[in-house]
Design a protein around this motif. Structure first.
Motif, short mmCIF file in Angstrom:
data_model
loop_
_atom_site.label_atom_id
_atom_site.label_comp_id
_atom_site.label_asym_id
_atom_site.label_seq_id
_atom_site.Cartn_x
_atom_site.Cartn_y
_atom_site.Cartn_z
N GLY A 23 -42.89 9.74 0.17
CA GLY A 23 -43.25 10.08 -1.20
C GLY A 23 -42.21 10.92 -1.90
O GLY A 23 -42.52 11.69 -2.82
N LEU A 24 -40.94 10.78 -1.52
CA LEU A 24 -39.88 11.55 -2.14
C LEU A 24 -39.58 11.02 -3.54
O LEU A 24 -39.79 9.84 -3.83
CB LEU A 24 -38.63 11.52 -1.28
N ALA A 25 -39.05 11.90 -4.38
CA ALA A 25 -38.75 11.53 -5.78
C ALA A 25 -37.33 11.00 -5.88
O ALA A 25 -36.38 11.70 -5.52
CB ALA A 25 -38.93 12.73 -6.68
N PRO A 26 -37.16 9.75 -6.39
CA PRO A 26 -35.80 9.19 -6.51
C PRO A 26 -35.11 9.63 -7.79
O PRO A 26 -35.75 9.88 -8.81
CB PRO A 26 -36.06 7.68 -6.53
N SER A 27 -33.79 9.71 -7.74
CA SER A 27 -32.99 9.96 -8.94
C SER A 27 -31.65 9.27 -8.72
O SER A 27 -31.12 9.26 -7.61
CB SER A 27 -32.79 11.46 -9.18
N GLU A 28 -31.12 8.69 -9.79
CA GLU A 28 -29.86 7.97 -9.69
C GLU A 28 -28.71 8.89 -10.10
O GLU A 28 -28.76 9.54 -11.13
CB GLU A 28 -29.89 6.73 -10.60
N VAL A 29 -27.69 8.93 -9.26
CA VAL A 29 -26.56 9.84 -9.47
C VAL A 29 -25.28 9.04 -9.63
O VAL A 29 -24.99 8.14 -8.83
CB VAL A 29 -26.41 10.82 -8.29
#
Length: 342
Positions: free
Chosen positions: A75-81
């Motif tokens: 359930g980790l929160a994704p973010s695009e870098v």
């Protein structure tokens, strides 16, 4: 242990220690990428990361997919870098020959407080520092064939600071942490200076290139320290020794002649900067010494670029040099027209 278990073990440790997980960190944790390989890639010397990994590209893709499955189950929160190279053009870094979106996806613990999570995300998105080399042997610029105390590598070719648009920066040696931190914070454009250490077989940090105004601000903030006061006296003596007062006065008059609406104090400052001995700037060129109109105008344009526009801020934010110059072209022309107006 199967690959899924190895990926999970590395990711768990990264999440515990750093509060986020990235595919690049997992590859390094698995031993597939060394620090030196990653550094070469970040400096733009390696086109694609999967070409220099210790395992086939297919194996890297499999590990990334397993990481995504593990992160989604947690359930980790994704973010695009975005991964930006520490090159003058600030090009995008490539992981593979395919879509790199999954390689650029980072995973953060959603249980982190909002302020802490924002700090973690800000750290992930930080654009890498520009790196300038203090060479240990003679070299020539690949564009103008000049030389100097520092060079910037682009596509494995050295550029002098003038050709790299960094000749307005001054060198701040390592040694004073407070002064370095303050100068770096105040400088719109900065670069880390490194030198090859033969005994350790790696580059060692030697200091920073920062804007002179930023260094002045930092020294004022640290002025209570007696050692720094003495350092400033020494620097001022060196600066006075380097000035060619007569030539710079003539250069300032030529600027005033070509740009009559420009304040004389500003014209003197531009002349001092462009005409400093051994700087390699346009004022020390043959055309500059002859007070050629084009050379004098180039010195004024350089001053406008770095002091009147957002050019330096764009470079530090990752905007490509050519694009940044195109964005400020009209601003420069407008200022030139204002300063030329009778």
């Amino acid at each position: 242990m199967r690959l899924a278990g190895r990926v999970a073990a590395v990711a768990e440790e990264l999440l515990r220690r750093k509060k986020f997980v990235s595919p690049l960190d997992v590859m390094t944790g698995l031993g597939w990428l060394s620090g030196r390989v990653v550094e070469s890639w970040e400096q733009g010397r390696t086109p694609r990361l999967d070409q220099v990994a210790a395992v086939p590209a297919e194996r890297m893709t499999e590990a990334v997919e397993l990481l995504h499955e593990w992160a989604e189950e947690r359930g980790l929160a994704p973010s695009e870098v975005d991964y930006i190279a520490a090159t003058r053009d600030r090009r995008a870094l490539a992981f593979s020959g395919n879509d790199d979106k999954r390689y650029r996806t980072h995973w953060t613990d959603p249980a982190l407080p909002a302020a802490r999570r924002e700090k973690v995300l800000e750290r992930q998105r930080k654009v890498p520092d520009l790196v300038v080399i203090q060479p240990d042997k003679h070299w020539y610029c690949s564009q103008c064939q000049d030389t100097g105390d520092f060079h910037f590598l682009e596509d494995e070719r050295p550029l002098c600071l003038g050709c790299a648009d960094m000749d307005h920066l001054v060198f701040l040696p390592s040694g004073d942490t407070a002064l370095t931190r303050r100068a770096r914070k105040a400088s719109g454009l900065a670069a880390v200076v490194v030198r090859w250490d033969k005994s350790r077989k790696r580059f060692q940090r030697r200091g920073l290139l920062v804007e002179r105004g930023a260094l002045d601000v930092a020294e004022e903030q640290c002025f209570a320290d007696e050692e720094l006061r003495e350092r400033r006296k020494v620097r001022d003596r060196e600066r006075r020794a380097a000035q060619d007062v007569e030539f710079q006065a003539a250069f300032a008059l030529r600027i005033a002649e070509l740009f009559p609406r420009l304040a004389i104090d500003r014209a003197k400052a531009i002349a001092e900067h462009a005409g400093t001995r051994s700087s390699g700037r346009v004022g020390r060129s043959a055309a500059g010494q002859a007070l050629d109109e084009d050379a004098v105008t180039l010195a004024v344009v350089a001053a406008i670029r770095h002091e009147e526009t957002e050019y330096d801020a764009m470079l530090m934010a990752g905007v490509a040099r050519a694009e940044a110059r195109e964005r400020i072209r009209d601003d420069i022309e407008r200022v030139l027209a204002q300063w030329r107006a009778p």
